[in-house]
Design an enzyme around this catalytic site. Structure first.
Site, PDB file in Angstrom:
ATOM      1  N   ASP A 144      40.544  42.660  41.896  1.00  0.00           N
ATOM      2  CA  ASP A 144      40.995  41.750  40.844  1.00  0.00           C
ATOM      3  C   ASP A 144      42.414  42.077  40.406  1.00  0.00           C
ATOM      4  O   ASP A 144      43.186  41.175  40.038  1.00  0.00           O
ATOM      5  CB  ASP A 144      40.044  41.822  39.636  1.00  0.00           C
ATOM      6  CG  ASP A 144      38.691  41.213  39.937  1.00  0.00           C
ATOM      7  OD1 ASP A 144      38.610  40.404  40.885  1.00  0.00           O
ATOM      8  OD2 ASP A 144      37.714  41.562  39.254  1.00  0.00           O
ATOM      9  N   CYS A 145      42.765  43.368  40.418  1.00  0.00           N
ATOM     10  CA  CYS A 145      44.128  43.763  40.030  1.00  0.00           C
ATOM     11  C   CYS A 145      45.140  43.476  41.141  1.00  0.00           C
ATOM     12  O   CYS A 145      46.309  43.200  40.861  1.00  0.00           O
ATOM     13  CB  CYS A 145      44.180  45.245  39.689  1.00  0.00           C
ATOM     14  SG  CYS A 145      43.152  45.748  38.301  1.00  0.00           S
TER      15      CYS A 145
END
Length: 389
Positions: free
Chosen positions: A132-133
């Protein structure tokens, strides 16, 4: 006699007396230790030799969208990516993965480091771990030293205090980290430059410690720690110099300040890539003992002649030989005259010491007090000492 602070004050006023270690040896022969100690403030030493336990820390900077790099190649050479998202470590002795032609195969991390220092572009190919990052999966670009953030050498093992002489007593040619060794004692190779080498002039490491400022690759570097395979307990002569591989240092320095003249990728046929590196160490003349140690001559230094034809960790030797004999171009082994050559460039080693001398005389390079000494009680622990579980 002096303190480093007093010497630095003279350097800042551009009135310090600086001699290369060869100049010091000549002056001691002319005027003796005591007078020489009163005249000189700093002695510069240098070497230019292969140091394969070297590498570069590189931060590429974040992409948009960001990538968490988990595999990466710089001009086809794998770089370790197990740090932060775009932090890399490029080892000097890591080989290019492609086998498309001899020119590419004889290339490795040392060549990529040299090219970056020279300002040349280097191709980056990266594969990412999608999170997600860090949603990006792949990335390809071209970088130079000016388009990346940090780029510094962090070398786990440099500046062997002494090393070996390699020979081959077998019946076939051998390709080694000393280069080709011809069968039946056809040649001999040594790598340490002897009496001009930095640590042989400070045998007890009384002047060099963690935090010592040095000449590294044409820029300013520092001693970061003891080096890997640091073995100061090696047997020593009466003059305190070791009879074989002994102390080593870990070095660090900003590669963006360096000069490709002093950082060169190289390749040993059928062995692999490495890095030729120029390192200079200033030795402050704090007392007469410094002069006594720096006055050591090649005839007073020895190295073991090791037979590489025996494929074991501990190889047989043909005894010890002085650096004066090595530098004569021929040594005698069991009654046979054997031609011998150095891996270190004696000319460029002298040039390192001379350039460092000029920096100090110009007031652009001052000395540092070590923040901690290098340990002198480290034993060497081979893996075959331990029982298999």
């Amino acid at each position: 006699m002096r303190t480093i602070a007093e010497i630095n004050e003279k350097i800042n006023r551009k009135c310090a007396v600086v001699w290369t270690v060869e100049e010091l040896k000549t002056r001691v022969a002319e005027i003796g230790v005591t007078k020489a100690a009163k005249e000189v403030d700093v002695i510069t030493t240098g070497t230019f030799e292969p140091m394969e336990s070297s590498g570069a820390i590189i931060n590429l900077g974040h992409t948009d969208p960001p990538i968490k790099i988990r595999r990466c190649w710089l001009d086809g050479v794998p770089a370790y990516s197990g740090f932060g998202a775009v932090d890399l470590y490029l080892g000097a002795s890591c080989s290019v993965e492609t086998i498309d032609g001899e020119e590419l195969r004889e290339r490795g991390g040392g060549h990529v480091i040299e090219d970056l220092i020279a300002g040349k572009p280097v191709q980056v190919r990266a594969l990412g771990q999608v999170t997600d990052c860090y949603p990006r999966a792949t990335f390809e670009t071209s970088v130079t030293r000016d388009t990346i953030n940090q780029f510094y050498l962090f070398n786990p093992r440099n500046l062997y205090q002494n090393f070996i002489v390699g020979v081959n007593g077998g019946d076939r040619p051998l390709h080694t980290y000393l280069g080709p060794l011809q069968p039946r004692l056809g040649n001999a190779v040594y790598s340490n430059p002897g009496a001009i080498s930095p640590l042989l002039n400070d045998p007890d490491l009384q002047l060099v410690g963690i935090g010592t400022r040095i000449f590294l690759g044409g820029g300013i570097g520092y001693v970061a720690w003891e080096g890997t395979q640091h073995f100061p307990l090696q047997k020593r002569l009466a003059n305190h110099t070791p009879i074989g591989p002994s102390a080593t240092l870990a070095l660090i320095g900003d590669a963006k300040q360096m000069d490709a003249r002093w950082v060169r990728g190289c390749y040993f046929k059928s062995y692999g890539p490495s890095l030729m590196l120029g390192v200079g160490v200033p030795l402050p003349v704090l007392n007469e003992t410094v002069i006594e140690h720096c006055a050591v001559l090649d005839k007073d230094l020895v190295a073991p002649i090791v037979d590489f034809s025996i494929p074991r960790r501990v190889r047989p030797t043909f005894g010890l030989v002085s650096y004066a004999q090595l530098k004569s171009g021929k040594i005698t082994i069991e009654g046979k005259a054997v031609r011998v050559a150095p891996l270190a460039s004696m000319f460029l080693s002298r040039q390192v010491a001379l350039e460092l001398k000029q920096w100090i005389e110009a007031g652009t390079f001052t000395l540092t007090e070590p923040v901690s000494p290098i340990p002198m009680d480290r034993a060497f622990l081979p893996q075959d000492r331990w029982t298999d579980f």
